[in-house]
Design an enzyme around this catalytic site. Structure first.
Site, PDB file in Angstrom:
ATOM      1  N   CYS A  78     -22.728 -36.122  10.845  1.00  0.00           N
ATOM      2  CA  CYS A  78     -21.335 -36.042  11.296  1.00  0.00           C
ATOM      3  C   CYS A  78     -21.220 -34.657  11.926  1.00  0.00           C
ATOM      4  CB  CYS A  78     -20.360 -36.256  10.152  1.00  0.00           C
ATOM      5  SG  CYS A  78     -20.770 -35.387   8.632  1.00  0.00           S
ATOM      6  N   SER A  79     -20.347 -33.795  11.416  1.00  0.00           N
ATOM      7  CA  SER A  79     -20.322 -32.447  11.957  1.00  0.00           C
ATOM      8  C   SER A  79     -21.280 -31.573  11.172  1.00  0.00           C
ATOM      9  CB  SER A  79     -18.897 -31.891  11.909  1.00  0.00           C
ATOM     10  OG  SER A  79     -18.071 -32.649  12.752  1.00  0.00           O
TER      11      SER A  79
ATOM     12  N   ARG B 162     -18.843 -37.198   5.701  1.00  0.00           N
ATOM     13  CA  ARG B 162     -19.072 -38.576   6.154  1.00  0.00           C
ATOM     14  C   ARG B 162     -20.525 -38.974   5.988  1.00  0.00           C
ATOM     15  NH1 ARG B 162     -15.400 -37.363  11.403  1.00  0.00           N
ATOM     16  NH2 ARG B 162     -16.024 -35.248  10.911  1.00  0.00           N
TER      17      ARG B 162
END
Lengths: 614, 550
Positions: free
Chosen positions: A329-330, A335
């Site tokens: 995700c980031s 997530r």
């Protein structure tokens, strides 16, 4: 200690209340009502305290807890209310880890038990169970001293072909140095779930080492040449990140990858979604349509569905195409943790056992640095870091247990209890944001691990319908993610609002029955043995004549109905008003307490503390 | 009329049957006067599908080349698709089905032709007679009498021949009261609460009109149910507004001035087409699997189905609360007293009376409070969620009642002798059945149709032990208490057993249910065994002692 405090029922239209005494201890807030029923609230569980405008009956104080309990007290004198308010504000906000409950909590374990408790979950053992290291995957010592990535664990598994320079290079090209590593290895398919953070690609940057790294992962899978790269963010978010020098993989630069966005929203969206959900579910006199439209507007179930949909996508890639998958995700700790752990849970029935679920949480959440401290607000910190990411994971699992009632060894109570302790700061497991921090805090010496305690009382957490041979040939679960399969998790968000629960629980009944069945089986064995002995004896008696004259009175007759006395079912349904707030509910309340009480042993211990301080 | 005239193509081969979650099956389709029969030819796994024409709610035809497709939507909400080779065959079959599923005359319906293949142990037509009910009542109170005033259905066409009324009110007075109530539905006893002697009565609206007519006998009748010095509650199932508007049409409500001992409460329960539309919307939402979460939730909301459930349950809880908690008698009515009134009175009894939570008791409740009380089943259940035609009498009033019962069952899963299947079975039989029980709109029509003589009763079939075992709740433990359901929106759920039944595979849920039942069974076996062993041991010990004493 404040007397004559009223505890209002949150949903009662007529403002029904209980009167009792409120005590403040070093760790808990305690309310004892006139019928001596106790309500314990751990200070760490308090999310917010609010003083409402003065009313004729006193000063109202509303306490919101992280386990979704909401209590509404009315304190007769404003001074007292103000004092309580201030004390709670101080007590619920901790500035230093060392002040958390876990550091003072003493469950009467000796040192070796404490050490053993921490050794219960062994991740090296877990990777061995998956089948690594093997010909294609090896343990890397690159991060042994947390030099490459502070938020990763020391022990990481990577493709054998990924040399140290590749690892180092790749980590420099990944946000927070979180380079691609193995999360789960599927033995039969030889495919892997790997995880990382976003690449620092910006608009055009490339990194050869990172490209090599991905190639190494796809090459480590002999059954399929290409691999999937799942960016769990919505495309728009990922694109926006490019402006900040971050972003996502360019398919042209990496060979044999299939890139896919799956669109799970970020922590801020999730936080406000939960906030909206709680606002709706907490409304007094809620209408059906307000509830449904509130549920819709909160987006909560949409997010849960998105998380599960992503996991289903991942599982299909592995189970159907035998392709490895890289998830990010980031930063790769929210997530990514959700999707990797749910994917593994769907693929591997081991994670559907009690022990296996603990392992899964230790692996994908704790060791890979999900920021429990920040997300659960263990210390007084940035409110923008708080997010119910782990709660969503538990809720997704709960949804699966609803669809596959026989596939899980654990029950809902287990999920709720874990949720309780993620926020309680009573055990060391979830403290801090990453392994490095945990080691610095010396948690293994100074605190206790939650898991042995849960295992000790695992009877409470067993699913009586569990079938270990569920779908034997393939241990894969294929959930149906049609919208109507997602339901509002009443037992989570209204765990403490008794009036909303079914008054008789089929689940508890079946649990008791299967427990009782075990006991009965024992009884039968015992009785048969007795009868056998007796018939032997009576033969002997016939021969030897009255040898044992002084046999005690017919024991069996006296003891025979004993099994009937065991509580079978919460049969005595007490009456309840339409709002469902009658306090006279008897059996039901017992059941609920059984269900939700944090830790009976501790409570009785704390009781002493409470007495002493007041 | 001969059914054969309507069947131009009685048989078609190489028909393919499509059902959700099953593989398509090829087989032969046959049409008879009352059934559509599909049988697959596969030897290993011969499958037969029998569908009553009366179960068919609507059909659609589609053609691709010479392959015709018929989509059949059933009243039990199932949707099946038949691919029929040959355009003419397909058209013939479609038009036959259309004609046969919309027969006008009741006497052509299947119940008049059905010959049971089982032995009749007990004639269901005689299982629940009013006399028996009254006998039970007279064992606890002598304040009521059985009146035969409606013997020839001469006073009230929608009431049964005998009704229970206060002893102090004679038939002459009843006749006057009947003139004052809509459709002559004068107040009669619905339920007697043994615990405190309070009663629930039901009627239709009083015909006060705009100039506030009154009827002394009516006032006397309902006051006769009050204890000295006690007050009662009138629960009007319409909003105050609607009740006021009804005055313009000659209807109305009880004026405080003329009924000083009664407090009137208005609880708005929707009627007729609003309910029918709600059902149609709900089924539409449930049948579309492609909805994203927001759309699903907004469609569920827009259907208003759960709102209706909440309204009905709340009104029923209120009635029960007045009786049990306030110790007051209650009169329930709406306009005609044949729909929402019955929902409220029957649900209140489920809450209050443990007997209504048994299979037998529930059947008796359905007979008393729905069939004998004159709920127009034939009108209400003529069409279900897929009907295209606008007929204004259809409404899922009884289905809503069953749904409410299911909601209570969900909340008190051990307090009911019957299970969810029992409720689903009743839902199916109200819309299409081989039995005559739900034909006709009231007892008057049923007696004219000679249903007891010419058709079989559903109860004759259900109450045999082979069938009963399917409907028994293994968790049941008699619970003599009043059960108060929660009506919070968080506690109400979509009845998946009906509305999602055909929309999702239920294998895992079914298996889990079986496992649950086997745990319960095993427990009973073990208990029996332990008991037997204990007895054996005890006997051995007594024998020993006797020997010792010798």
């Amino acid at each position: 200690q404040v007397e004559q405090v009223k505890l209002l029922d949150r949903f009662s239209a007529s403002n029904k209340s209980l009167t009792g005494t409120l005590y403040l201890t070093a760790t808990h807030l305690l309310f004892i009502d006139s019928s001596q029923r106790e309500t314990w609230i751990l200070h760490h569980h308090i999310a917010a305290v609010e003083k409402l405008p003065l009313t004729t009956s006193g000063c109202p104080l509303v306490i919101q807890c992280k386990n979704f309990r909401i209590v509404h007290f009315v304190v007769p004198r404003e001074r007292d209310c103000h004092d309580i308010y201030n004390s709670l504000l101080q007590l619920s906000r901790t500035a230093k880890y060392e002040e958390l409950y876990a550091f003072s909590y003493n469950p009467k374990q000796n040192e070796s038990e404490q050490v053993k408790g921490w050794q219960l979950i062994d991740l090296a053992e877990e990777y061995k169970r998956m089948g690594v290291p093997n010909a294609n995957w090896q343990l890397s010592d690159a991060n042994r001293d947390y030099k490459i990535c502070e938020t990763y664990p020391r022990e990481l598994y990577v493709p054998r072909t990924a040399s140290k320079p590749i690892i180092v290079g790749s980590s420099k090209f990944r946000s927070k140095g979180r380079f691609p590593v193995l999360s789960y290895y599927h033995k039969n398919k030889e495919a892997a779930i790997c995880r990382c953070s976003q690449p620092l690609s910006g608009f055009s940057a490339r990194c050869l080492e990172d490209e090599h790294m991905l190639q190494a992962i796809s090459k480590a899978n002999p059954s399929n040449r290409y691999m999937y790269v799942m960016d769990t963010r919505p495309k728009l978010n990922a694109m926006a990140n490019r402006a900040a020098g971050k972003g996502y993989e360019n398919e042209d630069n990496y060979s044999n990858i299939r890139f896919q966005f799956v669109g799970i929203e970020n922590i801020h969206v999730m936080r406000s979604s939960l906030q909206k959900l709680l606002e709706v579910s907490g409304t007094k006199g809620l209408s059906v349509n307000d509830f449904l439209s509130g549920l819709e507007n909160s987006g909560w179930l949409r997010h849960i569905k998105a998380v599960l949909d992503a996991a289903v996508f991942l599982v299909k890639a592995i189970a159907v195409e035998s392709a490895s998958v890289l998830v990010h995700c980031s930063d790769g700790w929210d997530r990514t943790s959700q999707v990797c752990s749910l994917g593994a849970l769907l693929l591997d029935s081991y994670y559907r056992t009690i022990k296996g679920f603990m392992v899964l949480i230790e692996k994908d959440w704790i060791s890979f640095g999900h920021k429990f401290s920040d997300r659960c607000c263990q210390l007084d910190g940035d409110p923008k870091e708080i997010s119910p990411v782990f709660t969503q994971f538990l809720e997704s699992v709960w949804n699966l247990t609803e669809q596959f009632p026989q596939a899980f060894e654990y029950n809902e109570a287990f999920l709720l209890q874990i949720h309780e302790h993620v926020h309680s700061c009573q055990f060391g497991n979830f403290l801090g944001n990453c392994q490095k921090e945990r080691e610095e805090l010396k948690l293994k010496e100074k605190t206790y691990s939650l898991w042995p305690f849960l295992l000790d009382e695992q009877k409470k957490y067993q699913n009586p319908l569990y079938n270990p041979d569920f779908s034997p040939e393939l241990t894969l679960l294929e959930p149906n993610t049609v919208s109507f399969n997602f339901k509002f998790w009443r037992n989570m968000y209204h765990q403490f609002d008794r009036s909303m629960h079914p008054r008789q629980s089929v689940f508890n009944l079946i649990m008791n029955l299967s427990e009782q069945n075990k006991q009965l089986e024992e009884d039968i064995k015992e009785l048969e043995a007795k009868i056998k002995r007796r018939s032997g004896q009576s033969d002997a008696v016939l021969v030897k004549e009255h040898q044992q004259s002084a046999h005690p009175a017919p024991m069996a007759l006296k003891t025979s109905p004993s099994f009937k006395e065991q509580p079978l079912i919460p049969m005595n349904d007490a009456v309840r008003t339409i709002e469902g707030s009658n306090t006279a509910d008897n059996r039901y309340s017992e059941l609920v307490e059984e269900f939700s009480k944090a830790e009976p042993a501790v409570v009785s211990l704390e009781y002493g503390v409470a007495r002493m301080t007041c | 009329m001969e059914f054969a005239e309507l069947i131009k193509t009685p048989r078609a081969d190489n028909v393919v049957l499509h059902r959700p979650f099953y593989l398509a099956v090829e087989g032969t389709l046959c049409l008879t006067g009352h059934h559509l029969i599909f049988s697959s030819r596969r030897q290993d796994n011969a499958e037969e599908l029998w569908l009553l024409h009366s179960n068919i709610d609507s059909i659609e035809k589609r053609f691709v080349g010479s392959l015709g497709t018929i989509i059949i939507k059933c009243k039990d909400l199932r949707i099946i698709q038949l691919d029929i080779p040959g355009m003419e065959e397909c058209l013939n079959i479609a038009s036959s089905i259309e004609a046969l599923s919309t027969l006008d005359s009741v006497t052509l319906m299947y119940p008049f032709f059905y010959r049971p293949m089982f032995e009749i142990v007990e004639d269901g037509w005689r299982s629940f007679l009013p006399d028996q009910e009254f006998e039970l009542l007279s064992s606890v109170t002598d304040e009521w009498r059985l009146s035969c005033i409606n013997k020839e259905f001469s006073v009230c066409p929608s009431y049964p021949p005998v009704v229970i009324v206060p002893k102090s009110i004679d038939d002459e007075a009843l006749r006057k009261v009947a003139m004052f109530r809509h459709g002559s539905r004068f107040p009669v006893l619905s339920y007697y609460h043994k615990k405190n002697g309070m009663v629930m009565m039901r009627s239709s609206q009083p015909l006060t009109g705009t100039n506030g007519r009154r009827c002394k006998e009516d006032e006397k009748l309902i006051n006769a149910t009050l204890r000295p010095g006690k007050r009662g509650y009138i629960i009007d199932t319409r909003s105050l507004n609607v009740a006021q508007q009804a005055r313009a049409k000659g209807g109305g409500f009880e004026q405080e001035a003329h009924y000083p001992q009664w407090r009137r409460i208005h609880k708005c329960i929707e009627r007729f087409n609003i309910l029918q539309e709600s059902l149609i919307k709900l089924v539409e939402a449930c049948n579309d699997q492609s909805h994203n979460m927001d759309r699903w939730l907004s469609k569920l909301e827009a259907s208003n189905w759960l709102t209706h459930i909440k309204e009905i349950l709340t009104a029923a809880c209120l009635a029960a609360q007045c009786i049990d908690r306030e110790g007051a008698s209650v009169l329930v009515h709406g306009t005609e007293g044949t729909d929402s009134t019955l929902q409220v009175t029957s649900l209140a009894q489920i809450i209050l009376d443990p007997r209504c939570r048994t299979i037998r008791g529930f059947e008796s409740l359905v007979v008393r409070e729905w069939l004998q009380a004159g709920h127009p089943f034939q009108q209400r259940c003529a069409q279900s969620a897929y009907s295209n035609s606008k007929q204004k009498w259809e409404a899922p009033v009884f289905l809503l009642f069953l749904d409410c019962v299911w909601q209570i069952l969900r909340q008190f899963p051990c307090s009911f002798e019957f299970n969810e299947q029992f409720l689903i079975m009743l839902f199916e039989h109200t819309y299409a059945s081989q039995f005559g029980t739900f034909l006709g709109n009231n007892e008057n029509e049923r007696s004219k149709l000679k249903l007891p003589q010419k058709t079989m009763s559903l109860w004759s079939w259900v109450n045999r032990s082979e069938e009963l075992s399917k409907f028994q709740n293994p968790l049941f433990e008699a619970n003599s208490l009043v059960i108060w359901p929660s009506v919070a929106p968080q506690s109400l759920q979509l009845w998946e057993g009906v509305f999602l039944r055909w929309n999702r595979p239920s294998k895992f849920l079914d298996e889990a249910h079986e496992e649950m039942i086997s745990i319960i069974k095993y427990n009973k076996e073990l208990q029996a065994k332990v008991n037997a062993l204990r007895r054996q041991l005890a006997e051995m010990e007594t024998d020993d002692r006797m020997q010792e004493n010798l």
